[in-house]
Design an enzyme around this catalytic site. Structure first.
Site, PDB file in Angstrom:
ATOM      1  N   ASP A 287     -14.755  13.152  12.592  1.00  0.00           N
ATOM      2  CA  ASP A 287     -14.961  14.501  12.069  1.00  0.00           C
ATOM      3  C   ASP A 287     -13.915  15.484  12.570  1.00  0.00           C
ATOM      4  OD1 ASP A 287     -17.186  14.677  10.381  1.00  0.00           O
ATOM      5  OD2 ASP A 287     -18.575  14.502  12.050  1.00  0.00           O
TER       6      ASP A 287
HETATM    7  C1  GLC Z   1     -20.550  12.388  15.446  1.00  0.00           C
HETATM    8  C2  GLC Z   1     -20.989  12.451  14.021  1.00  0.00           C
HETATM    9  C3  GLC Z   1     -20.434  11.309  13.224  1.00  0.00           C
HETATM   10  C4  GLC Z   1     -18.955  11.178  13.429  1.00  0.00           C
HETATM   11  C5  GLC Z   1     -18.597  11.119  14.890  1.00  0.00           C
HETATM   12  C6  GLC Z   1     -17.121  11.127  15.139  1.00  0.00           C
HETATM   13  O1  GLC Z   1     -21.177  11.368  16.111  1.00  0.00           O
HETATM   14  O2  GLC Z   1     -22.392  12.446  13.921  1.00  0.00           O
HETATM   15  O3  GLC Z   1     -20.711  11.487  11.860  1.00  0.00           O
HETATM   16  O4  GLC Z   1     -18.523  10.039  12.753  1.00  0.00           O
HETATM   17  O5  GLC Z   1     -19.152  12.229  15.539  1.00  0.00           O
HETATM   18  O6  GLC Z   1     -16.526  12.338  14.870  1.00  0.00           O
HETATM   19  C1  GLC Z   2     -18.678  15.422  15.192  1.00  0.00           C
HETATM   20  C2  GLC Z   2     -17.993  15.468  16.493  1.00  0.00           C
HETATM   21  C3  GLC Z   2     -18.028  16.805  17.117  1.00  0.00           C
HETATM   22  C4  GLC Z   2     -17.672  17.893  16.129  1.00  0.00           C
HETATM   23  C5  GLC Z   2     -18.491  17.790  14.872  1.00  0.00           C
HETATM   24  C6  GLC Z   2     -18.046  18.789  13.861  1.00  0.00           C
HETATM   25  O1  GLC Z   2     -20.039  15.379  15.366  1.00  0.00           O
HETATM   26  O2  GLC Z   2     -18.487  14.521  17.398  1.00  0.00           O
HETATM   27  O3  GLC Z   2     -17.141  16.805  18.187  1.00  0.00           O
HETATM   28  O4  GLC Z   2     -17.832  19.158  16.721  1.00  0.00           O
HETATM   29  O5  GLC Z   2     -18.353  16.526  14.355  1.00  0.00           O
HETATM   30  O6  GLC Z   2     -18.794  18.732  12.691  1.00  0.00           O
END
Ligand code: GLC
Ligand code: GLC
Length: 809
Positions: free
Chosen positions: A484
């Site tokens: 993300d």
């Molecule tokens: C969080 C989110 C997931 C994403 C991951 C890496 O665990 O829930 O959707 O793939 O972060 O950014």
């Molecule tokens: C995922 C990541 C987190 C970020 C979020 C944004 O969950 O783990 O670090 O802030 O995405 O949507």
């Protein structure tokens, strides 16, 4: 250092001190009514949706961290006050024990010969939490105490509850009826639900107004009413409604008494809301109370809950010489999978239940570890998720569980999302054989007028990738892919906007090798489904596209020693030796390995060797190296984190299992198992002081080697780590995996785990698999019911039958 121990017999984690390194929590309920409960009885509960139907109030980021929950105060005749959960009063106890079990928590505190035990659980099929309190006089003198209960109601919408005070402080309403306090905030207008808290005995008094109970300037640890020893019988009007009952308890030496408190949620049909003007209709509430008015009824419901869990867990049972492995596989990992399936990323001690609903990608992945537990619920979930897909195959990134509608504030554009739907659906069909799900008519964007078969949805997922290719023929990343925080089109320069959803540049250059790996890994599932529907040409075409993508990865996505991560907006490489920081990323190494891209040509081996050399640490595999030292506008949120945390080179546990699975493909079981043990919580129990989060569940992240607090975990419970590690351990290390036409049996776990057996239930049949394990790196021979077979697929047997499998591995 440990703060408790596993009780394998009872499937519990037993915490023996209130002073754990962080609140260690458990979840109650697995259908509609859910509770979070910490070892100090903190937490809250909600009905179906943590944001829209919050029943109890909880203050995140509070000081101390864990205040507010289901509290019981014991007031001695000499004025002394203590709590069996230690919190919130914190009077020292003679002994403390918290047993977190499957769907229940039992907290026992003892002081001066009086033992008070709280058993909390949500009975199966019931929208209520039972709090059974047992007081036992273990001394040889009579004992007299006053017991006060306390919980604080949330005004339903958790976001409003924490923000809209100009309204909130005037709207709270209650009704008192005998021992029951009804919370009916907004019931007079649009709501047709209320909550109640009751106890199965006549009370000495009650309170329903927080200020009257605590005193305006007091905290939960010093309620003035408890101090005085007498309830004030306050009736809340606005401000903050609570529920507190008081009961005088007299115990002869050796005597014990049990009280049953019940926190229930009731919905009334519109036309049956009122008993008479202004008085809520309590018929349903009273019926519910009647079900839990005796300790015997509670015991029966508790036994039912336990039986239900034993049933669920019987679909995959390991017997091995490694007790930690048994624990993970048989109890705690599937248990966590149930919780992640139910909660997605909404409500934990790190997720407020306000910010996110169900994630499209997250929920599809959560299915992978859950589908063998309750396949019917997985089916329903797949349909819900697919209903939030757009006609062009893209998808809302998140949706709200109550309304099942996509969230507009985040929208779509995460280009990995669509493919996960294929993976989740394939896993469901392999587990159940229910190909019929593909014919279900499912709406796009919840629009009943625009529907297509689920198969058509999968087709659009597949082609969404094809229709969004960049200059190298690799998939465009969009707002981000699995990571993300890799925001290659955002260029956010101001802190007041989101990294993902602002400033998306109109550009079709930024490409993701990760999505390419996904396409090669998941595309064949789509092809297989097409084939089984008689669409030979479509299957053929899909396979060609997959082959082409695989070639493209080797041509444009290979950096010499490992797979590249991406091309940015300017066409510059990300995750390459040419970069200053972020030279190698775990995600494409794991995913392209699982997809077998370049398996024969040695690419997989090279890539995984690079992982070992560059990303492995004492506590797990970090996400990338070197960590970004400064903020990169063209990369986004990933470079916003301090080095070693989260996506910036933290140990992001979710993707470690991809590497583990890749290692088993290479036949390197020892290495795979070593990686597994580094992050599996049961193996970390001894370093709980470093790890800090619960030793029975995975956390999303452990601080990486660049971080000040290397080895410290955060964000426990709600993480894709649960599902993926269950896949890694059950299907690849231990090697039992449902396939289209049979169970694939191919253990690859190294020599450390001596001979083991697995009992796997699938499609109604039971497979008893005995593995003679010599660590032959995935080379196996099989006998099915005494007869040798070729290959590693044990054909599916008729429901009701038992199949005997002998495996040399
Ligand atoms: C969080 C989110 C997931 C994403 C991951 C890496 O665990 O829930 O959707 O793939 O972060 O950014
Ligand atoms: C995922 C990541 C987190 C970020 C979020 C944004 O969950 O783990 O670090 O802030 O995405 O949507």
């Amino acid at each position: 250092m440990r703060y408790g121990h596993f009780d394998d017999e009872r499937k519990e984690y037993v915490i023996t001190t209130p002073k754990t390194p962080y609140p260690w929590i458990n979840y109650l309920g697995s259908e509609r009514f859910f509770g979070l409960i910490s070892h100090q009885a903190g937490g809250y509960c909600f009905y179906r949706d943590a944001r829209l139907r919050r029943i109890l109030r909880f203050r995140y980021n509070n000081v101390p961290t864990d205040v507010g929950g289901r509290y019981f105060y014991v007031r001695e005749t000499n004025g002394e006050v203590w709590c069996p959960s230690f919190a919130p009063v914190k009077t020292e106890l003679d002994s403390f024990e918290c047993r977190h079990g499957l769907g229940y928590t039992r907290i026992t505190g003892k002081r001066r010969g009086l033992s008070v035990e709280l058993l909390a659980f949500v009975p199966h099929g019931v929208d209520a939490e039972v709090h059974q309190v047992t007081l036992k006089n273990e001394s040889d003198k009579p004992r007299e105490v006053t017991l006060f209960s306390l919980l604080e109601f949330c005004l339903w919408n958790a976001h409003e509850d924490q923000t809209n005070f100009q309204r909130n402080l005037s709207t709270g309403e209650v009704e008192i009826d005998g021992s029951t306090i009804y919370h009916k905030h907004e019931y007079r207008e649009r709501r047709n639900h209320y909550a109640f808290y009751t106890v199965n005995q006549k009370v000495a008094g009650f309170d329903s107004d927080r200020e009257s109970f605590l005193g305006l300037y007091n905290g939960f640890h010093e309620p003035q009413v408890v101090k005085a020893g007498k309830s004030s019988n306050s009736v809340a009007s606005g401000w903050s409604p609570i529920a507190s009952q008081s009961l005088d308890v007299k115990l002869a030496p050796g005597e014990s008494k049990t009280l049953v408190f019940l926190l229930g949620y009731i919905e009334n049909p519109k036309e049956e809301k009122w008993e008479k003007p202004g008085v809520i209709n309590k018929t349903r509430a009273k019926a519910l109370m009647a079900q839990f008015s005796t300790a015997e009824q509670v015991q029966a419901a508790f036994e039912k809950l336990q039986a239900q869990w034993s049933g669920l867990l019987s679909s995959y049972k390991l017997t091995s010489s490694d007790e930690k492995l048994n624990r993970m596989v048989n109890v705690w990992n599937p248990y966590q999978c149930m919780v992640t399936f139910n909660m997605s990323r909404s409500a934990s001690y790190f997720e407020s239940g306000i910010g996110r609903g169900m994630g499209f990608r997250d929920s599809n992945q959560d299915l992978l570890g859950f589908v063998h537990l309750v396949p019917e619920r997985a089916r329903e979930r797949i349909i819900d998720i697919a209903s939030t897909q757009f006609p062009d195959g893209s998808a809302y990134h998140q949706y709200q569980p109550l309304t099942k509608r996509g969230n507009n504030d985040v929208g779509s554009g995460f280009n990995d999302d669509p493919l996960w739907l294929i993976l989740g659906t394939a896993a469901y069909i392999k587990e159940t054989g229910d190909f019929g799900i593909l014919d279900e008519e499912v709406p796009f964007d919840n629009d009943e007028k625009n529907k297509a078969s689920l198969f058509e949805h999968l087709k659009r997922s597949f082609y969404h990738v094809m229709e969004n290719l960049g200059p190298h023929g690799l998939p465009l990343i969009g707002r981000a892919d699995w990571n993300d925080c890799l925001n290659l089109n955002c260029f956010s320069e101001t802190p007041d906007e989101s990294y993902q959803t602002t400033g998306n540049r109109v550009g079709r250059t930024a490409e993701s090798i990760f999505i390419a790996g996904m396409f090669v890994h998941i595309g064949p599932e789509y092809a297989a489904l097409a084939e089984r529907r008689g669409l030979k040409e479509e299957a053929q075409k899909a396979r060609e596209l997959v082959k082409k993508m695989s070639d493209t990865v080797l041509e444009h996505g290979w950096d010499g020693e490992w797979y590249l991560r991406a091309y940015d907006f300017f066409g510059k490489k990300v995750g390459s030796k040419e970069c200053e920081d972020g030279q190698i990323f775990i995600e494409p190494q794991g995913y392209c390995s699982m997809a077998g891209i370049g398996l024969e040509s040695g690419h997989v081996k090279k890539a995984l060797d690079s992982v070992k050399a560059r990303l492995d640490t004492k506590y797990g595999i970090v996400l990338q190296q070197p960590a970004y030292k400064e903020y990169h506008l063209e990369l986004g949120e990933i470079s916003s984190y301090p080095p070693g945390y989260k996506e910036n080179a933290g140990i992001f546990c979710h993707n470690n299992p991809w590497v583990i699975i890749g290692e088993t493909l290479l036949g390197r079981g020892e290495q795979a198992f070593e990686y597994y043990k580094k992050i599996a919580p049961a193996y970390l129990e001894e370093i709980s002081d470093v790890h800090r989060t619960e030793p029975y569940v995975y956390s999303q992240m452990i601080a990486g080697k660049d971080a000040v607090r290397h080895g410290e975990a955060k964000n426990s419970w709600l993480t894709g780590t649960a599902a993926w590690n269950f896949v890694a351990v059950s299907q690849h290390l231990l090697g039992v995996k449902p396939e289209w036409d049979g169970l694939s049996v191919r253990p690859c776990i190294g020599k450390d785990v001596a001979d083991f057996t697995i009992e796997r239930r699938c499609r109604g049949a039971t497979y008893k698999i005995r593995v003679k394990n010599q660590g032959r790196g995935g080379k196996i021979t099989l006998k099915v019911n005494g007869k040798a077979i070729d290959g590693n697929i044990v054909p599916y047997a008729a429901a009701g039958s038992t199949v005997d499998v002998e495996c040399e591995a």
